[in-house]
Design a protein around this motif. Structure first.
Motif, PDB file in Angstrom:
ATOM      1  N   ARG A 139       0.813  -1.224   0.000  1.00 60.10           N
ATOM      2  CA  ARG A 139       0.000   0.000   0.000  1.00 60.10           C
ATOM      3  C   ARG A 139       0.845   1.271   0.000  1.00 60.10           C
ATOM      4  NH1 ARG A 139      -3.700  -0.168   4.957  1.00 60.10           N
ATOM      5  NH2 ARG A 139      -4.304   1.850   4.066  1.00 60.10           N
ATOM      6  N   GLY A 140       2.151   1.144  -0.148  1.00 57.65           N
ATOM      7  CA  GLY A 140       3.037   2.304  -0.138  1.00 57.65           C
ATOM      8  C   GLY A 140       4.176   2.095   0.830  1.00 57.65           C
ATOM      9  N   PHE A 141       3.932   2.338   2.106  1.00 59.22           N
ATOM     10  CA  PHE A 141       4.938   2.036   3.118  1.00 59.22           C
ATOM     11  C   PHE A 141       4.242   1.776   4.448  1.00 59.22           C
ATOM     12  CE2 PHE A 141       4.431   6.585   3.881  1.00 59.22           C
ATOM     13  CZ  PHE A 141       4.465   6.668   5.261  1.00 59.22           C
ATOM     14  N   THR A 142       4.949   1.057   5.307  1.00 57.31           N
ATOM     15  CA  THR A 142       4.517   0.830   6.683  1.00 57.31           C
ATOM     16  C   THR A 142       5.521   1.498   7.612  1.00 57.31           C
ATOM     17  OG1 THR A 142       3.496  -1.303   6.146  1.00 57.31           O
ATOM     18  CG2 THR A 142       4.061  -0.914   8.450  1.00 57.31           C
ATOM     19  N   ALA A 143       5.029   2.254   8.577  1.00 57.13           N
ATOM     20  CA  ALA A 143       5.896   2.874   9.582  1.00 57.13           C
ATOM     21  C   ALA A 143       6.133   1.854  10.691  1.00 57.13           C
ATOM     22  CB  ALA A 143       5.257   4.134  10.140  1.00 57.13           C
ATOM     23  N   LEU A 144       7.365   1.412  10.826  1.00 50.55           N
ATOM     24  CA  LEU A 144       7.741   0.407  11.833  1.00 50.55           C
ATOM     25  C   LEU A 144       8.546   1.065  12.932  1.00 50.55           C
ATOM     26  CD1 LEU A 144       8.092  -2.696  12.626  1.00 50.55           C
ATOM     27  CD2 LEU A 144      10.297  -2.516  11.466  1.00 50.55           C
ATOM     28  N   LEU A 145       8.153   0.809  14.177  1.00 48.85           N
ATOM     29  CA  LEU A 145       8.939   1.260  15.308  1.00 48.85           C
ATOM     30  C   LEU A 145       8.663   0.338  16.510  1.00 48.85           C
ATOM     31  CD1 LEU A 145       7.354   4.548  16.796  1.00 48.85           C
ATOM     32  CD2 LEU A 145       6.109   2.967  15.374  1.00 48.85           C
ATOM     33  N   ASP A 146       9.682   0.043  17.256  1.00 52.21           N
ATOM     34  CA  ASP A 146      11.007   0.594  17.273  1.00 52.21           C
ATOM     35  C   ASP A 146      11.915  -0.253  16.373  1.00 52.21           C
ATOM     36  OD1 ASP A 146      13.401   1.819  18.036  1.00 52.21           O
ATOM     37  OD2 ASP A 146      13.465   0.826  19.967  1.00 52.21           O
TER      38      ASP A 146
ATOM     39  N   THR B 258       6.558  -2.597  17.851  1.00 53.10           N
ATOM     40  CA  THR B 258       7.190  -3.763  18.453  1.00 53.10           C
ATOM     41  C   THR B 258       8.392  -3.266  19.248  1.00 53.10           C
ATOM     42  OG1 THR B 258       8.090  -5.979  18.017  1.00 53.10           O
ATOM     43  CG2 THR B 258       8.711  -4.241  16.483  1.00 53.10           C
ATOM     44  N   ASP B 259       9.041  -4.176  19.969  1.00 56.28           N
ATOM     45  CA  ASP B 259      10.249  -3.797  20.700  1.00 56.28           C
ATOM     46  C   ASP B 259      11.402  -3.595  19.716  1.00 56.28           C
ATOM     47  OD1 ASP B 259      12.106  -6.444  20.756  1.00 56.28           O
ATOM     48  OD2 ASP B 259       9.980  -6.990  20.826  1.00 56.28           O
ATOM     49  N   GLY B 260      12.445  -2.892  20.152  1.00 54.72           N
ATOM     50  CA  GLY B 260      13.547  -2.559  19.271  1.00 54.72           C
ATOM     51  C   GLY B 260      14.358  -3.758  18.809  1.00 54.72           C
TER      52      GLY B 260
END
Length: 349
Positions: A145-152, A239-241
């Protein structure tokens, strides 16, 4: 680390401070990327050894007319040194660049140097936003869909449940403000979609995110699995780093292997080489979409200032795009909007 606050008024056209000697390849890609960004209108402070940077800038005709300025810093923390060195090396380029932000002389700091040193310098110099226990690295991963923001993506290997709940809020505000996504969905990375699946940490975080959703502070989708990151099932994955960094490195490594297979396959015979000529444009477009250089650098979200951390092996395109992304965050007043959203519980409109 004590929490610090600053008054953030309307965004101004402050330059972006670039750690221009950090990274595996030193000044060469940093200066080249800065020149490209400056040609598109981004003002840049090049932080590093003045003589060296002047010599590198001299390779580009007409550079004197660009919004570029050198800030002298004689020390640099190498990629093989310790992150803790930032404490005792005040004049290292990454420390000088962060001080420029702290002093209001720059709108953001960008570094392709030692990631641990970059995180430590930003945290020590800029402090944390009020209401944030630990900053996180927010990275963009290409998805269907474009991009997913993943953190940490690697700042915190050991976490507490409330950290992830805070990061979900920060990422939601970020996507609203910078990416114009006004109701981003949040997914919690787990081993199954069902609410009852996951380890003790995931189960507790799930409850916190569900409570935040019921209070109208988040658009919580629920648990997501690894495949959902690239399907774009949710706009944000928390999620955790430790896990996030594994996901990031796995994605980057798999992309390289897949394109290596494609390159090998297309070069096996005359027929496949002819086929490569027909599909070459499409393959390059996909490769560009999957390249880390497309997004430039990852945002260290939760510190009281804009701090972007890139790959040590970054090329000039990554530097250029990181500077542009930092300047966009400045234009949108991201730090002020994060501060406001954390204070009043809004997603920042």
């Amino acid at each position: 680390m004590t929490e610090q606050t600053r008054d953030f008024g309307p965004p101004s056209a402050l330059p972006v401070a670039l750690d221009a000697v950090g990274g595996d390849f030193g000044a060469v890609p940093n200066v080249q990327g800065a020149v490209a960004a400056a040609k598109s209108g981004v003002s840049v402070l090049l932080v590093g050894e003045r003589v060296r940077l002047h010599a590198e800038l001299g390779k580009y005709p007409g550079v004197s007319a660009l919004p570029l300025e050198i800030v002298d810093a004689h020390d640099v923390i190498g990629m093989d040194e310790h992150a803790s060195d930032v404490r005792g090396r005040r004049e290292a380029s990454i420390n000088v660049a962060n001080r420029l932000v702290k002093e209001g002389r720059a709108s953001a700091v960008v570094s392709m140097g030692h990631s641990g040193a970059s995180m430590a310098a930003s945290l020590l110099t800029l402090g944390r936003l009020k209401g944030v226990d630990r900053p996180a690295i927010l990275t963009h991963l290409p998805s269907k869909r474009g991009f997913t923001a993943l953190l940490d993506a690697g700042a915190n290997a050991d976490v507490k449940p409330q950290y992830l709940a805070q990061w979900a809020r920060l990422a939601s505000i970020y996507l609203n403000v910078v990416e114009n996504n006004h109701n981003p969905t949040v997914g919690l990375l787990s081993i199954g979609e069902e609410d009852h699946k996951g380890n003790a940490l995931t189960l507790e975080v799930h409850g916190l995110l569900r409570e935040a959703a019921q209070a109208g502070r988040l658009n919580f989708h629920g648990n997501v699995e690894g495949r959902d990151v690239f399907l774009g099932t949710t706009d944000i994955v928390v999620t955790d780093g430790f896990t996030g960094n594994v996901v990031l490195k796995l994605a980057e490594g798999e992309a390289r292997v897949i394109f290596g297979w494609i390159r090998d396959g297309l070069g096996k015979s005359l027929l496949t080489r002819l086929g490569a000529l027909l599909v070459g444009t499409s393959i390059r477009a996909v490769a560009n979409r999957m390249s880390p250089s497309t997004y430039g650098a990852s945002l260290l979200i939760g510190v009281n200032g804009l701090s972007y951390i890139g790959h040590g092996s970054a090329d000039a395109l990554a530097v250029e795009n990181a500077l542009k992304r930092a300047d966009l965050a400045r234009q949108t007043g991201l730090i002020g909007r994060l501060t406001q959203g954390l204070a009043d519980g809004s997603v920042a409109d």
